[in-house]
Design an enzyme around this catalytic site. Structure first.
Site, short mmCIF file in Angstrom:
data_model
loop_
_atom_site.label_atom_id
_atom_site.label_comp_id
_atom_site.label_asym_id
_atom_site.label_seq_id
_atom_site.Cartn_x
_atom_site.Cartn_y
_atom_site.Cartn_z
CG ASN A 1 -0.42 -0.03 2.48
OD1 ASN A 1 0.77 0.55 2.80
ND2 ASN A 1 -1.07 -0.55 3.49
CD GLU B 1 2.00 -2.35 3.53
OE1 GLU B 1 1.41 -3.06 4.34
OE2 GLU B 1 1.79 -2.73 2.37
CG ASP C 1 -4.69 -11.59 3.30
OD1 ASP C 1 -3.61 -11.18 3.18
OD2 ASP C 1 -5.12 -11.71 4.35
#
Length: 342
Positions: A217, A220, A290
Site C-alpha cells: 500500500n 508501505e 489478501d
C-alpha cells in the site's frame, strides 16, 4: 515525470473479466508466508462488570477463520484455483485448527513445517456487534531458527514445480527473512516461476530484491523506498515518484501500489496506469489485501494482462470489504459484483 493513464472500466472490460473467471479454475498458486488462525468471539454489551470498570460481553456467536497467508490461500481456492501453502506452525491445537480449516477450504497444507519451539499464531478478536473490544494474540515474532528455515526452503523445492506462480506473503511474524527471499527467488528462477510479494508493515526495499512484482500500500511503499514520509503523506502527486523508486530499489519490473478508496497505481516497466476502486460500502478492510493478491496472481497466470488482473482484484476486494473479518471471495458474488458495481 510520467503521468498515469486511467484504465477504462466499461461494459467491454467487465465482460472480459467475467469471461475470464472460468479460466482461473485449477491454476496452481504456491503461497509462502506467515499464517494464523483468526478467532472471533461476538456478542452484545449490556452491562459493566462489578469486578472492574470493563464491559461484559454476552457471547452470541464464535467463529474461527484462516488468516494472513492462509487467507490468501483460501481466496485462491474460492476463486477456483489450487492453493499450495508453505509456512511454519507449532505442534499445538492452533496447528490442528489451521489444518482443519485448510481442508474445509480446499487448501493444500501438506507442506507446512512444524516447529516445536513456536506456537501457531492465533488472533482472538472480542467484538460487540462490529466494534472491537480487545484482541488477544498468541504468537512469537522472532526469526525462524536455521533448521526451520532450511526445512521451509526444502518444502518450496519439493512443490514449486507444481505451481503456475509463487506468492510471498510477508506479515512480519518471522517466517520471511532475507535468506528465505533469496532462496525462493533463486529456486523460482531455476524453475521459471514468477514471484509476487505482498509486504506488510515495514521493511526496506532491498529486502525483496529479485522479485518480479511487489504489491504494497502507499504507506508501505514509502517506507520500502526509504523516502521521507512526512513530505509524501499529503502529496498524492508523489505516488509516481514512490512507485518508480520502489522499482529501482527492488529490481521488480512491476509494482502494484494499492491506495484504498483511491484504487491502485500500476507500474509496469515505464508504463503507469491507474485503476479506480469499486467498493460500494466498506464494513471491514481486514484481509482485503489478501484477496487482492490472490485474485491478481490467478488473473496473471490465467492470461490476463496486469491491468486487467488488477481490475479483477479490485472487484474481488470490493466484495470482501463489505463483510466482517477475513473471508474468501466466492465466484458467484464476484460475478454479481462486476455486473452491478459502478
Amino acid at each position: 515525470m510520467t503521468t498515469p493513464v486511467m484504465a477504462n472500466v466499461g461494459p467491454q472490460e467487465k465482460q472480459l473479466l467475467i469471461n475470464q473467471i472460468p479460466k482461473l479454475k485449477d491454476k496452481k498458486i504456491l503461497i509462502i508466508g506467515d499464517v494464523c488462525v483468526d478467532e472471533y468471539v461476538m456478542g452484545d454489551v449490556r452491562r459493566i462488570s462489578p469486578e472492574a470498570p470493563v464491559p461484559v460481553l454476552d457471547v452470541e456467536e464464535e467463529d474461527i477463520r484462516l488468516g494472513m497467508a492462509a487467507n490468501v490461500a483460501q481466496n485462491v481456492a474460492s476463486l477456483g484455483g489450487h492453493a499450495i501453502l508453505v509456512s511454519v506452525v507449532g505442534n499445538d491445537t492452533g496447528a490442528n485448527l489451521l489444518r482443519d480449516l485448510c481442508a474445509k477450504s480446499a487448501v493444500n497444507s501438506e507442506y507446512l513445517v512444524i516447529d516445536n519451539a513456536r506456537p501457531t499464531t492465533r488472533k482472538m478478536r472480542v467484538m460487540a456487534k462490529h466494534h472491537h473490544l480487545v484482541r488477544v494474540d498468541y504468537e512469537v515474532r522472532n526469526p525462524l531458527s536455521a533448521e526451520t528455515e532450511a526445512a521451509l526452503i526444502r518444502r518450496v523445492e519439493e512443490c514449486v514445480e507444481q505451481a503456475d506462480c509463487v506468492v510471498i506473503e510477508d506479515y512480519k511474524k518471522g517466517v520471511i527473512s532475507r535468506n528465505i527471499i533469496e532462496n525462493v527467488v533463486s529456486i523460482c528462477k531455476r524453475h521459471n516461476k514468477r514471484v509476487l510479494v505482498d509486504p506488510h508493515k515495514t521493511s526496506s526495499g532491498p529486502f525483496y530484491q529479485g522479485v518480479d512484482l511487489i504489491k504494497p500500500n502507499f504507506d508501505e511503499a514509502v517506507t520500502l523506498a526509504g523516502m521521507d514520509f512526512d513530505d509524501l503523506r499529503h502529496n498524492p502527486n508523489k505516488v509516481v515518484e514512490v512507485g518508480q523508486a520502489l522499482q529501482k530499489i527492488t529490481g521488480a519490473k512491476e509494482v502494484v501500489l494499492t491506495r484504498g478508496k483511491d484504487g491502485m497505481v500500476i507500474f509496469s516497466g515505464k508504463e503507469i496506469t491507474e485503476v479506480p476502486t469499486y467498493a460500494r460500502k466498506v464494513f471491514d478492510v481486514t484481509g482485503a489485501g489478501d484477496t487482492v493478491i490472490a485474485a491478481l496472481s490467478l488473473g496473471l497466470v490465467s492470461g490476463l494482462s496486469l491491468v486487467h488482473s488488477c481490475m479483477l482484484a479490485n472487484y474481488a476486494a470490493g466484495v470482501v470489504v463489505g463483510k466482517v473479518g477475513c473471508v474468501p471471495c466466492e465466484i458467484p458474488e464476484l460475478i454479481e459484483y462486476i455486473q452491478t458495481a459502478h
